[in-house]
Write an enzyme that holds these catalytic residues in place. Sequence first.
Site, short mmCIF file in Angstrom:
data_model
loop_
_atom_site.label_atom_id
_atom_site.label_comp_id
_atom_site.label_asym_id
_atom_site.label_seq_id
_atom_site.Cartn_x
_atom_site.Cartn_y
_atom_site.Cartn_z
N GLU A 187 0.91 -1.10 0.15
CA GLU A 187 0.04 0.02 0.08
C GLU A 187 1.00 1.40 -0.11
OE1 GLU A 187 -3.53 2.62 2.35
OE2 GLU A 187 -2.40 0.93 3.62
N ASP B 285 5.15 4.42 3.66
CA ASP B 285 5.10 6.12 3.89
C ASP B 285 6.34 6.83 4.28
OD1 ASP B 285 3.85 8.60 4.51
OD2 ASP B 285 2.04 7.65 4.17
N ASP C 115 -2.75 12.00 -2.98
CA ASP C 115 -2.84 13.55 -3.27
C ASP C 115 -2.96 13.62 -4.63
OD1 ASP C 115 -2.50 16.71 -3.90
OD2 ASP C 115 -1.21 16.61 -2.00
N LYS D 90 -2.53 20.96 -9.62
CA LYS D 90 -2.01 21.86 -10.49
C LYS D 90 -0.94 21.26 -11.48
CE LYS D 90 -1.76 25.62 -7.07
NZ LYS D 90 -1.08 26.37 -6.09
N ASP E 20 -10.94 9.84 -3.46
CA ASP E 20 -12.32 10.61 -3.31
C ASP E 20 -12.15 11.54 -4.41
OD1 ASP E 20 -9.85 11.57 -1.80
OD2 ASP E 20 -11.36 13.43 -1.34
#
Length: 223
Positions: A51, A76, A125, A129, A161
Amino acid sequence: MGSKNKLKRFAENASFTNVIEPSREEVVQNLLPWKGKWQDFFGNQNPIVLELGCGKGEYSVGLAQRFPEKNFIGIDIKGARFWRGAKTAIENNIRNVAFLRTQIELITHCFAANEVAEIWITFPDPQIKYKRTKHRMTNAEFLDKYKKILQPGGLMHLKTDSEFMHGYTLGLLHGLGHEVLYANHNVYHNLGAPEEVTAIQTFYESQYLAQDKAITYIRFKIN
């Protein structure tokens, strides 16, 4: 989060047997001892599933509980976040999940060719932009990195999402000739979503649902 809490979590991570925290130099110089030997780390020959950007580690832990026949590694750079998942796994004796503190762009330094069976990307994320395109975790450069460590036919999963991230990824996959196996733009409102997509929810996902935000999902293969 206060600095004292972070320091406490860093100290606990250092004591956890399910947390690996190599320095950047170790990773870049291919000195991570588990590269190519992650099944040895878990002590079995079960498939390795990653993950990426695991946050608090809730999804990694949830998947590990649902699929004891697989080994899961949450990755992470923020160890103070995945501390929660690592601690939960230890407290509940969930032995088929671990956490690796490193940057996603170094993934090919951490895993050998064909070592990984599946990769999950959960709520990344979207880097909306234009100048941030190179940081999107499903851009062409990242997909190439994933291909290098995935087994032939290895599965990719994207749960987000962000309608932007969902659409961007679908368009890129079709444009590059990759194989989209399943796509759903609202997994909780449309029938047919895989159970592991709706049965496991992160803390932030529950907040998104409370705001009536659509949760999207894509399963694909990198050709």
